[in-house]
Design a protein around this motif. Structure first.
Motif, short mmCIF file in Angstrom:
data_model
loop_
_atom_site.label_atom_id
_atom_site.label_comp_id
_atom_site.label_asym_id
_atom_site.label_seq_id
_atom_site.Cartn_x
_atom_site.Cartn_y
_atom_site.Cartn_z
N HIS A 175 -5.51 3.71 4.82
CA HIS A 175 -4.93 2.54 5.48
C HIS A 175 -5.74 1.28 5.20
O HIS A 175 -6.97 1.29 5.22
CB HIS A 175 -4.86 2.75 7.00
CG HIS A 175 -3.92 3.83 7.41
ND1 HIS A 175 -2.59 3.83 7.07
CD2 HIS A 175 -4.12 4.96 8.14
CE1 HIS A 175 -2.00 4.90 7.57
NE2 HIS A 175 -2.92 5.60 8.21
N LYS A 176 -5.02 0.18 4.97
CA LYS A 176 -5.65 -1.14 4.88
C LYS A 176 -5.62 -1.87 6.21
O LYS A 176 -6.35 -2.84 6.40
CB LYS A 176 -4.92 -2.00 3.84
CG LYS A 176 -5.10 -1.55 2.40
CD LYS A 176 -4.44 -2.54 1.46
CE LYS A 176 -4.71 -2.20 0.02
NZ LYS A 176 -4.12 -3.18 -0.91
N ALA B 289 2.20 -3.11 10.39
CA ALA B 289 1.78 -2.88 11.77
C ALA B 289 1.86 -4.20 12.53
O ALA B 289 1.90 -5.28 11.93
CB ALA B 289 0.37 -2.31 11.82
N GLU C 275 2.74 -1.05 3.99
CA GLU C 275 2.08 -0.64 5.23
C GLU C 275 2.25 -1.78 6.22
O GLU C 275 1.80 -2.90 5.97
CB GLU C 275 0.60 -0.34 5.00
CG GLU C 275 -0.13 0.08 6.25
CD GLU C 275 -1.62 0.30 6.04
OE1 GLU C 275 -2.32 0.59 7.02
OE2 GLU C 275 -2.07 0.18 4.88
N GLU D 116 -13.94 0.74 4.86
CA GLU D 116 -13.78 1.80 5.85
C GLU D 116 -15.06 1.97 6.67
O GLU D 116 -15.01 2.19 7.88
CB GLU D 116 -13.41 3.11 5.16
CG GLU D 116 -13.25 4.30 6.09
CD GLU D 116 -12.07 4.18 7.05
OE1 GLU D 116 -11.97 5.05 7.94
OE2 GLU D 116 -11.29 3.22 6.95
N SER E 175 -5.72 -1.33 10.47
CA SER E 175 -6.09 -0.34 11.48
C SER E 175 -6.34 -1.00 12.82
O SER E 175 -6.62 -2.20 12.90
CB SER E 175 -7.36 0.41 11.05
OG SER E 175 -7.17 1.12 9.85
N SER F 232 0.00 4.29 -0.39
CA SER F 232 -0.69 5.45 0.16
C SER F 232 -0.43 5.57 1.65
O SER F 232 -0.46 4.58 2.38
CB SER F 232 -2.19 5.35 -0.09
OG SER F 232 -2.89 6.39 0.58
N ARG F 233 -0.17 6.79 2.11
CA ARG F 233 0.00 7.04 3.54
C ARG F 233 -1.27 7.62 4.16
O ARG F 233 -1.32 7.86 5.36
CB ARG F 233 1.18 7.99 3.77
CG ARG F 233 2.54 7.32 3.52
CD ARG F 233 2.79 6.22 4.52
NE ARG F 233 3.94 5.39 4.18
CZ ARG F 233 3.86 4.24 3.54
NH1 ARG F 233 2.68 3.79 3.15
NH2 ARG F 233 4.93 3.52 3.28
N TYR G 50 -12.27 0.68 -0.89
CA TYR G 50 -11.89 1.37 0.34
C TYR G 50 -13.11 1.92 1.08
O TYR G 50 -13.21 1.77 2.30
CB TYR G 50 -10.92 2.50 0.03
CG TYR G 50 -10.57 3.33 1.25
CD1 TYR G 50 -9.65 2.87 2.17
CD2 TYR G 50 -11.20 4.56 1.50
CE1 TYR G 50 -9.33 3.60 3.31
CE2 TYR G 50 -10.90 5.29 2.63
CZ TYR G 50 -9.96 4.81 3.53
OH TYR G 50 -9.66 5.53 4.65
N ASN H 266 0.85 -1.19 0.00
CA ASN H 266 0.00 0.00 0.00
C ASN H 266 0.89 1.25 0.00
O ASN H 266 1.37 1.67 1.05
CB ASN H 266 -0.90 -0.01 1.24
CG ASN H 266 -1.83 1.19 1.27
OD1 ASN H 266 -2.06 1.86 0.26
ND2 ASN H 266 -2.37 1.49 2.44
N ARG I 212 2.08 0.82 14.63
CA ARG I 212 2.53 0.90 13.24
C ARG I 212 4.05 0.94 13.19
O ARG I 212 4.69 1.57 14.04
CB ARG I 212 1.95 2.12 12.54
CG ARG I 212 0.45 2.07 12.38
CD ARG I 212 -0.07 3.15 11.43
NE ARG I 212 -1.52 3.11 11.36
CZ ARG I 212 -2.20 2.28 10.58
NH1 ARG I 212 -1.56 1.45 9.78
NH2 ARG I 212 -3.53 2.29 10.57
#
Length: 259
Positions: free
Chosen positions: A51-52, A206, A204, A72, A54, A47-48, A68, A45, A220
């Motif tokens: 998020h995928k 975490a 991404e 979401e 969380s 993109s910042r 998304y 991912n 993260r």
């Protein structure tokens, strides 16, 4: 008067399932796997902002692929459910199993309803326990079914190929660096069997870290820390290969020349 067009219920459900699967397959994959100190989430991912992966609650995290705006909405609903249940009863009453059941009911109702299209999403809900044996990982496909996973799981994109790669290489007790390297290697494999190079900026990452002293275990891994972990995993892999090559009978000459 014209005869209305008839589609059997079985065919209608099969068409809806195929529609959802195609939408999910267009997304980049997410990998979730256990390591010695918790559960690792790795998504391709760049993109910042979107998020995928969380946080949902203290020990619970959420990962998703697909559209998304749809996942979401589900994430926000999950946070509200967890906050309300924890406030009304007790924080320990908020579990990944309970949250997965709520998501299953929502996805199942939407999938079976002819009034709206099915959600093009696939979810993972994970909870870290006091020990690896207590960890919980649930995968929820578009139709609202629940799959209890152990060890590792992949969703989205070429998930079948990635899952096969992970099943062959994942083992209990892996360190964070080892688990991260395995996850990145699996995501870097394309449909044709080749390999790509994924950088920290494209990932991404975490963790749910059971060793964190605070109640909230989600963290993260960003920037320099992620780059160092990736470099450390690569260096460990190279040193392992060097150690194997040193057993070839030329190691004595190398040792003498080093001296």
């Amino acid at each position: 008067m014209t005869t209305p067009f008839y589609v059997s219920p079985q065919q209608a459900m099969a068409d809806r399932a195929e529609y959802a699967r195609k939408g999910i397959a267009r997304g980049r994959s997410v990998v979730v796997l256990q390591f010695s100190d918790g559960i690792l989430f790795v998504a391709e991912n760049p993109s910042r902002a979107l998020h995928k992966v969380s946080e949902i609650y203290d020990r619970i995290a959420f990962a998703a692929v697909g559209k998304y705006n749809e996942f979401e909405n589900l994430r926000i609903g999950g946070v509200r459910y967890a906050d309300l249940r924890g406030y009304t009863y007790d924080r320990d009453d908020v579990t990944a199993r309970g949250l997965a059941n709520v998501y299953a009911q929502t996805l199942g109702t939407i999938f079976s309803s002819a009034a709206e299209k099915p959600y093009e999403v696939e979810l993972i809900v994970a909870e870290t326990g006091e020990s690896p044996a207590d960890d919980q990982i649930y995968r929820l496909p578009h139709d609202g079914s629940i799959v209890d996973e152990h060890g590792s799981v992949a969703v989205g994109g070429n998930a079948d190929q990635i899952s096969s790669y992970l099943d062959q290489r994942h083992r209990d007790g892996m360190t964070l660096a080892e688990a991260l390297k395995l996850a990145v290697d699996s995501l870097a494999r394309d449909n044709n069997g080749g390999e790509r190079s994924l950088t920290a900026e494209q990932l991404e990452v975490a963790v749910l870290d059971r060793k964190r002293p605070q109640a909230r275990k989600f963290k993260r891994i960003l920037g320099g820390q992620l780059a160092r972990l990736l470099e450390g995993a690569g260096a460990a892999s190279e040193s392992g290969e060097d150690a194997e090559s040193d057993d070839s009978g030329e190691s004595g000459e190398d040792t003498e020349s080093a001296e």
